[in-house]
Design an enzyme around this catalytic site. Structure first.
Site, PDB file in Angstrom:
ATOM      1  N   CYS A  80      42.345  46.462  30.344  1.00 26.51           N
ATOM      2  CA  CYS A  80      41.940  46.457  31.764  1.00 26.51           C
ATOM      3  C   CYS A  80      42.136  47.817  32.442  1.00 26.51           C
ATOM      4  O   CYS A  80      41.642  48.030  33.549  1.00 26.51           O
ATOM      5  CB  CYS A  80      42.678  45.374  32.529  1.00 26.51           C
ATOM      6  N   ASN A 114      38.358  38.208  36.528  1.00 26.86           N
ATOM      7  CA  ASN A 114      38.879  39.439  35.922  1.00 26.86           C
ATOM      8  C   ASN A 114      37.912  39.874  34.819  1.00 26.86           C
ATOM      9  O   ASN A 114      37.787  39.196  33.806  1.00 26.86           O
ATOM     10  CB  ASN A 114      40.270  39.140  35.353  1.00 26.86           C
ATOM     11  N   HIS A 135      42.720  47.091  39.943  1.00 34.97           N
ATOM     12  CA  HIS A 135      42.150  46.172  38.942  1.00 34.97           C
ATOM     13  C   HIS A 135      42.098  44.761  39.529  1.00 34.97           C
ATOM     14  O   HIS A 135      43.050  44.301  40.142  1.00 34.97           O
ATOM     15  CB  HIS A 135      43.013  46.206  37.682  1.00 34.97           C
TER      16      HIS A 135
END
Ligand code: ACO
Length: 320
Positions: free
Chosen positions: A114, A277, A247
């Site tokens: 990520c 996500n 993020h």
């Protein structure tokens, strides 16, 4: 002095939008209230069977090139951040290069889960500032739906698919002002896909596994620390940041990070509610959304932040 400046942004989401209620209809043992309360996620987009990271990357790249007023031939560096590549090899960056019709640019993938996009942007900046390259295409692209265990309700509700891209070019005007990257592999066990290919078989576990509470605590701590580090490097007070793009994993992590930075939520770009996500794609997807709806304007200070498996984390402070 040569800076690396954002010339264009773009993103692409697969059309199949799946709400929390749709997940329940598909048989996931969950409910909208649990997902929204714990994560802020209301929907995510999922790729069709066979739709690959390089295909999503291609669509996002076309949009970023358009905004930059550039063609694929102008690009001399292609970096794709992904943990869900089309193949073991060649790299998704090379497959994207072929789709774009570019020949001769440097092309490679970055694997930092990520944090991948923030890692890739930082690497591209170093190529540009060295003078060796002039125009980079930096992409985060993922099909995380492929590595989810749809019987594990603790993880399958959290993720989505998509891609975001940035064209970064050499400029005399300020662009990236400061970058900071870190990793600590000692934490590999709290978030991983602990399998591999061997002898034609998957060895180990091919699905994403996570200790959610450990990840939560780790992410909040390092996102605030690295944002402060970046501000110090740029000699800029956190209050001078116009937009924070952390993020997009979980609204509670995002809110806790903003609070530790002393920034109101009005200065934070949030897409996790609509995208879930999307790992390496989450930051460029959010950046593109806020540029295209007019929130982020030229000259404003934007802080991008990533954290993910490894563990890896990092931040990029830029003047848009
Ligand atoms: N729907 C309904 N109930 C659920 C679901 C679900 N989807 N998932 C878990 N539950 C249940 C559990 O079974 C458990 O039930 P029990 O008490 O009867 O045993 C209960 O909810 C609590 O489960 P926990 O896992 O303890 O829930 P927690 O409050 O920790 O929330 C969550 C889980 C949302 C994952 C949280 O830990 C979190 O946000 N962690 C951060 C992780 C993250 O965002 N990861 C993204 C990837 S990492 C990255 O991108 C950096």
């Amino acid at each position: 002095m040569t800076f690396a400046r954002v010339a264009g942004v773009g993103s692409f989401l697969p059309p199949n939008r799946v709400s929390n209620a749709d997940l329940v209809d598909r048989g996931v043992d969950t409910n909208d209230e649990w997902i929204v309360t714990r994560t802020g996620i209301r929907a995510r987009h999922l790729a069709e069977a066979g739709q690959t990271s390089s295909e999503l990357a291609f669509e996002a790249s076309r949009r970023a090139l358009d905004m930059a007023g550039a063609t694929a031939d102008d690009i001399d560096l292609i970096i794709v951040a992904t943990s869900t590549p089309d193949f073991v090899f060649p790299s998704t960056a090379c497959l994207l290069q072929a789709k774009l019709g570019n020949k001769g640019a440097v092309a490679f993938d970055v694997q930092a889960v990520c944090s991948g996009f923030v890692y890739a942007l930082t690497i591209a900046e170093k190529f540009i500032r060295s003078g060796s390259h002039k125009k980079a295409l930096v992409v985060g692209a993922e099909v995380f739906s492929r590595i989810l265990d749809w019987n594990d309700r603790g993880t399958c509700v959290l993720f989505g698919d998509g891609a975001g891209a940035v064209v970064l070019e050499a400029s005399e005007r300020p662009g990236l002002l400061a970058t900071a990257l870190h990793a600590d592999g000692a934490h590999h066990g709290i978030l991983s896909v602990p399998g591999n290919l061997c002898g034609g078989k998957v060895i180990g576990d091919p699905f994403l596994r996570m200790d959610g509470q450990a990840v939560f605590k780790f992410a909040v701590r390092v996102l605030a620390d690295v944002a402060h580090e970046c501000c110090e490097l740029a000699k800029l007070a956190p209050a001078a940041i116009d937009w924070l793009i952390p993020h997009q994993a979980n609204i509670r992590i995002i809110e806790a990070t903003a609070k530790k930075m002393g920034l109101p939520m009005e200065k934070v770009v949030v897409t996790v509610d609509q995208h879930g996500n999307t790992s390496a794609a989450s930051v460029p997807l959010a950046l593109d959304a806020a540029v295209r709806d007019g929130r982020i304007r030229r000259g404003q200070k934007v802080m991008l932040e990533g954290v993910g498996g490894g563990f890896t984390w990092g931040a990029v402070l830029l003047e848009f």
